[in-house]
Write a protein that holds these residues in place. Structure first.
Motif, mmCIF file in Angstrom:
data_model
loop_
_atom_site.group_PDB
_atom_site.id
_atom_site.type_symbol
_atom_site.label_atom_id
_atom_site.label_comp_id
_atom_site.label_asym_id
_atom_site.label_seq_id
_atom_site.Cartn_x
_atom_site.Cartn_y
_atom_site.Cartn_z
ATOM 1 N N ILE A 1 0.855 -1.302 0.103
ATOM 2 C CA ILE A 1 0.058 -0.126 0.104
ATOM 3 C C ILE A 1 1.051 1.226 0.022
ATOM 4 O O ILE A 1 1.625 1.415 0.817
ATOM 5 C CB ILE A 1 -0.759 -0.054 1.270
ATOM 6 N N ASP A 2 0.570 2.238 -0.727
ATOM 7 C CA ASP A 2 1.211 3.586 -0.998
ATOM 8 C C ASP A 2 2.835 3.245 -1.057
ATOM 9 O O ASP A 2 3.584 4.085 -0.352
ATOM 10 C CB ASP A 2 1.003 4.135 0.278
ATOM 11 N N GLY A 3 3.249 2.366 -1.738
ATOM 12 C CA GLY A 3 4.533 2.263 -1.935
ATOM 13 C C GLY A 3 5.344 1.478 -1.045
ATOM 14 O O GLY A 3 6.544 1.458 -1.146
ATOM 15 N N HIS A 4 4.715 0.762 0.018
ATOM 16 C CA HIS A 4 5.484 -0.021 1.208
ATOM 17 C C HIS A 4 4.651 -1.387 1.524
ATOM 18 O O HIS A 4 3.650 -1.386 1.123
ATOM 19 C CB HIS A 4 5.112 0.837 2.299
ATOM 20 N N ALA B 1 -2.477 10.115 -5.309
ATOM 21 C CA ALA B 1 -1.307 9.533 -6.474
ATOM 22 C C ALA B 1 -1.666 9.802 -7.715
ATOM 23 O O ALA B 1 -1.000 10.163 -8.676
ATOM 24 C CB ALA B 1 -0.681 8.367 -6.209
ATOM 25 N N GLN B 2 -3.043 9.518 -8.298
ATOM 26 C CA GLN B 2 -3.543 9.422 -9.513
ATOM 27 C C GLN B 2 -3.512 10.859 -10.024
ATOM 28 O O GLN B 2 -3.316 11.053 -11.301
ATOM 29 C CB GLN B 2 -4.942 8.839 -9.492
ATOM 30 N N ARG B 3 -3.887 11.683 -9.392
ATOM 31 C CA ARG B 3 -3.905 13.132 -9.823
ATOM 32 C C ARG B 3 -2.633 13.903 -10.411
ATOM 33 O O ARG B 3 -2.536 14.195 -11.339
ATOM 34 C CB ARG B 3 -4.420 14.055 -8.576
ATOM 35 N N GLU B 4 -1.533 13.292 -9.444
ATOM 36 C CA GLU B 4 -0.249 13.890 -9.941
ATOM 37 C C GLU B 4 0.171 12.964 -11.147
ATOM 38 O O GLU B 4 1.009 13.622 -12.153
ATOM 39 C CB GLU B 4 0.668 13.510 -8.689
ATOM 40 N N TRP B 5 0.099 11.849 -11.149
ATOM 41 C CA TRP B 5 0.318 10.852 -12.267
ATOM 42 C C TRP B 5 -0.315 11.518 -13.464
ATOM 43 O O TRP B 5 0.295 11.454 -14.606
ATOM 44 C CB TRP B 5 -0.208 9.423 -12.159
ATOM 45 N N ALA B 6 -1.699 11.585 -13.428
ATOM 46 C CA ALA B 6 -2.450 11.920 -14.769
ATOM 47 C C ALA B 6 -1.872 13.468 -15.369
ATOM 48 O O ALA B 6 -2.186 13.820 -16.373
ATOM 49 C CB ALA B 6 -3.943 12.045 -14.406
ATOM 50 N N ALA B 7 -1.410 14.051 -14.417
ATOM 51 C CA ALA B 7 -0.849 15.578 -14.750
ATOM 52 C C ALA B 7 0.365 15.360 -15.519
ATOM 53 O O ALA B 7 0.879 16.534 -16.007
ATOM 54 C CB ALA B 7 -0.596 16.429 -13.422
ATOM 55 N N VAL C 1 2.892 -9.638 -6.509
ATOM 56 C CA VAL C 1 4.209 -9.236 -6.263
ATOM 57 C C VAL C 1 5.140 -8.718 -7.630
ATOM 58 O O VAL C 1 5.910 -7.980 -7.441
ATOM 59 C CB VAL C 1 4.892 -10.377 -5.394
ATOM 60 N N THR C 2 5.153 -9.922 -8.471
ATOM 61 C CA THR C 2 6.031 -9.541 -9.541
ATOM 62 C C THR C 2 5.512 -8.303 -10.402
ATOM 63 O O THR C 2 6.572 -7.508 -10.724
ATOM 64 C CB THR C 2 5.663 -10.597 -10.512
ATOM 65 N N MET C 3 4.429 -8.081 -10.461
ATOM 66 C CA MET C 3 3.998 -6.670 -11.101
ATOM 67 C C MET C 3 4.047 -5.464 -10.222
ATOM 68 O O MET C 3 4.846 -4.595 -10.680
ATOM 69 C CB MET C 3 2.324 -6.559 -11.528
ATOM 70 N N VAL C 4 4.107 -5.582 -8.938
ATOM 71 C CA VAL C 4 4.543 -4.374 -8.348
ATOM 72 C C VAL C 4 5.926 -4.161 -8.203
ATOM 73 O O VAL C 4 6.436 -3.120 -8.300
ATOM 74 C CB VAL C 4 4.137 -4.606 -6.385
ATOM 75 N N ARG C 5 6.647 -5.400 -8.209
ATOM 76 C CA ARG C 5 8.300 -5.136 -7.982
ATOM 77 C C ARG C 5 8.699 -4.453 -9.525
ATOM 78 O O ARG C 5 9.458 -3.872 -9.790
ATOM 79 C CB ARG C 5 8.898 -6.384 -7.761
ATOM 80 N N ILE C 6 8.143 -5.097 -10.555
ATOM 81 C CA ILE C 6 8.432 -4.467 -12.033
ATOM 82 C C ILE C 6 8.140 -2.832 -12.082
ATOM 83 O O ILE C 6 9.129 -2.163 -12.619
ATOM 84 C CB ILE C 6 7.648 -5.164 -13.068
ATOM 85 N N PHE C 7 6.988 -2.716 -11.658
ATOM 86 C CA PHE C 7 6.788 -1.288 -11.694
ATOM 87 C C PHE C 7 7.489 -0.371 -10.875
ATOM 88 O O PHE C 7 7.770 0.827 -11.130
ATOM 89 C CB PHE C 7 5.018 -0.950 -11.639
ATOM 90 N N GLU C 8 7.780 -0.810 -9.764
ATOM 91 C CA GLU C 8 8.496 0.005 -8.736
ATOM 92 C C GLU C 8 10.058 0.114 -9.233
ATOM 93 O O GLU C 8 10.596 1.212 -9.315
ATOM 94 C CB GLU C 8 8.795 -1.064 -7.266
ATOM 95 N N GLU C 9 10.636 -0.783 -9.850
ATOM 96 C CA GLU C 9 11.745 -0.711 -10.560
ATOM 97 C C GLU C 9 11.802 0.235 -11.668
ATOM 98 O O GLU C 9 12.861 0.692 -12.211
ATOM 99 C CB GLU C 9 12.480 -2.285 -10.955
ATOM 100 N N ALA C 10 10.632 0.263 -12.359
ATOM 101 C CA ALA C 10 10.350 0.902 -13.662
ATOM 102 C C ALA C 10 10.356 2.642 -13.278
ATOM 103 O O ALA C 10 10.221 3.476 -14.166
ATOM 104 C CB ALA C 10 9.345 0.434 -14.340
ATOM 105 N N GLY C 11 10.108 2.935 -12.148
ATOM 106 C CA GLY C 11 10.001 4.224 -11.523
ATOM 107 C C GLY C 11 8.567 4.722 -11.657
ATOM 108 O O GLY C 11 8.435 5.968 -11.569
ATOM 109 N N LEU C 12 7.629 3.729 -11.332
ATOM 110 C CA LEU C 12 6.242 4.272 -11.212
ATOM 111 C C LEU C 12 5.999 4.822 -9.631
ATOM 112 O O LEU C 12 6.439 4.279 -8.772
ATOM 113 C CB LEU C 12 5.217 2.992 -11.262
ATOM 114 N N PRO C 13 5.675 6.060 -9.823
ATOM 115 C CA PRO C 13 5.493 6.739 -8.201
ATOM 116 C C PRO C 13 4.578 5.967 -7.495
ATOM 117 O O PRO C 13 3.660 5.201 -7.818
ATOM 118 C CB PRO C 13 4.904 8.011 -8.637
#
Length: 486
Positions: free
Chosen positions: A15-18, A59-65, A189-201
């Motif tokens: 949740i929320d990056g943690h 988080a979505q508001r900042e991402w969409a901007a 877990v795999t998807m979370v880690r992939i996007f975490e490493e890819a720089g998803l906020p």
């Protein structure tokens, strides 16, 4: 460095990056082939859904901007990471899901392709200029829905999760992901880690493994505006009804009992090759699996004999070895498959191959001539079971193929492709393959079924994904304020 470390997610949700404690009971990650525990992941609760949604909204508001190149770059980096960590992910897919290595590798390949395809969406035209009867600029514009809930199943958790997660993120949304608790590492877990490493906020992809209560909370949460559900037709009906009650969209990709038509001019050997893949790949645990083999009466006995011989020759065992089929997911699934076979034989189907299991390893099974109401013929088995029925002419083939509530995928084998296409146009189906089997998936192609198989093409390709994960907004602008007579 490993992408997936069981110590990181030990009894945790994301949740929320943690990685954090969840409100549900921890979930044991079990290897179906051996019963070995591969670790423990946290279980979410309905309260966790509310907590995750609050974080996702912000988080979505900042991402969409962000600019479209910034969002696209994350998706392209994710695609590269699927390739870079493929060997490790294949290992988890094989052990946790029970997929043989080629199937596990295919899932990773598709995941990378889905991310690359999604990477094109941020720069895709997202609206149009409309004619207006007033002196103004009138536009239809596509905007992110906000928060998307993704509920994915156990059978092919990477593909059936990423095909919604990737485009939803690319189009400026946040995602709550609830994988099946039996495959929460491979499918979550795999998807979370992939996007975490890819720089998803942080906050844009939240992992909530859990049961039906978590799924219900996701559907009823007011700030989750769209739900993408893949699973059984029975569960999909519940999700669709609940979503309708809460006035939100639900994209439902449900079960199937796909028909495979072998016409009188078909090459039997080539048809059996296609049929073997379409019925027995991944232990038949694929929504597009061929369930009903409809074969012209002149080829019927030869076809049954060769398909049965092929089934008997196949190796079934631990998917880490050189085998054709691995285990089904659990005892409940095995028992249901064997019960459907047994009842169908009692009703008159002829058992020509298989019909047995050793532990969770179910032999590929061929049932010849089942009556129309035999459960292995008329229901989705979700196991390695092929039922074969003869037909006399094209009209009867159409009648048999159409006599199902399902309408996901259709295969037709013929020496005359245009004849096959003409038949296909008479049979309800979301997907049609002429001179191919029914199990196929490409990131740029629309995917979805009709009838009991779901609500149509909601995944794959720009048109389907943009429709699925954005809202249409009408915007007008005038040079000066308008005047009205009141």
């Amino acid at each position: 460095m490993a992408l997936i470390d069981p110590q990181d997610f030990d009894a945790k949700i994301h949740i929320d990056g943690h990685w954090a404690d969840g409100g549900g009971e921890p979930i044991d990650v079990v290897e179906p082939a051996t019963g070995t525990s591969l670790g423990t992941i946290g279980g979410a609760s309905p309260d966790d859904v509310t907590r995750a949604t609050r974080s996702a909204v912000v988080a979505q508001r900042e991402w969409a901007a962000l600019s479209h190149p910034e969002r696209a770059a994350v998706l392209h980096r994710a695609a590269d990471l699927w390739d870079r960590h493929s060997e490790e992910i294949i290992g988890w897919n094989t052990r946790e899901v029970g997929a043989i290595a080629p199937m596990a590798a295919f899932a990773v390949k598709v995941a990378a392709a889905e991310c690359r395809e999604a990477g094109s969406l941020p720069s895709h035209p997202l609206g149009e200029v409309l004619a207006s009867e007033k002196p103004r600029l009138s536009m239809a514009r596509r905007v992110p829905v906000g928060v998307v809930g993704v509920i994915s199943p156990f059978n092919v958790p990477i593909i059936l999760g990423i095909r919604a997660v990737a485009p939803a993120l690319a189009l400026g949304n946040a995602v709550l992901l609830k994988p099946d608790p039996r495959t929460a590492v491979t499918g979550g877990v795999t998807m979370v880690r992939i996007f975490e490493e890819a720089g998803l906020p942080p906050g844009l992809l939240q992992l909530l493994p859990g049961g039906a209560d978590v799924g219900e909370a996701m559907v009823t949460e007011p700030d989750v505006r769209v739900v993408a559900f893949t699973g059984s037709t029975q569960a999909g009906r519940i999700v669709g009804e609940l979503a309708g009650r809460h006035l939100k969209r639900a994209h439902l990709e449900l079960g199937g009992n796909s028909a495979f038509l072998v016409l009188d001019d078909a090459d039997v050997d080539r048809a059996v090759n296609l049929a073997t893949w379409g019925s027995f790949l991944h232990q038949g645990q694929i929504c597009m699996t061929i369930g009903r083999h409809l074969v012209h009466e002149s080829l019927y006995e030869q076809y049954v004999e060769k398909l049965a011989a092929k089934a008997e020759s196949m190796a079934v065992g631990d998917p880490t070895g050189q085998v054709h089929l691995g285990p089904v997911i659990d005892e409940g699934q095995r028992d249901r498959i064997l019960a459907l076979i047994g009842r169908s034989v009692e009703m008159g189907a002829e058992l020509r191959a298989g019909g047995t299991a050793d532990g969770l390893f179910v032999r590929p099974t061929v049932l010849a001539g089942p009556p129309p109401d035999a459960p292995a013929y008329c229901e989705e088995v979700f196991g390695p079971v092929a039922t074969v029925v003869p037909f006399a002419d094209d009209d009867e083939a159409v009648k048999l193929a159409s006599a199902s509530d399902y309408g996901l995928s259709l295969g037709i084998v013929t020496a005359q492709p245009l004849r096959g296409l003409a038949l296909a146009e008479r049979i309800p189906s979301g997907i049609v393959h002429i001179n191919d089997q029914t199990v196929d998936d490409e990131a740029n192609s629309p995917f979805g079924g009709v009838g009991a198989s779901g609500t149509g093409s909601r995944h794959g390709g720009a048109a389907a994904n943009i429709e699925a994960f954005t809202e249409t907004r009408w915007i007008t602008m005038r040079a000066e304020p308008g005047e009205y007579p009141l």
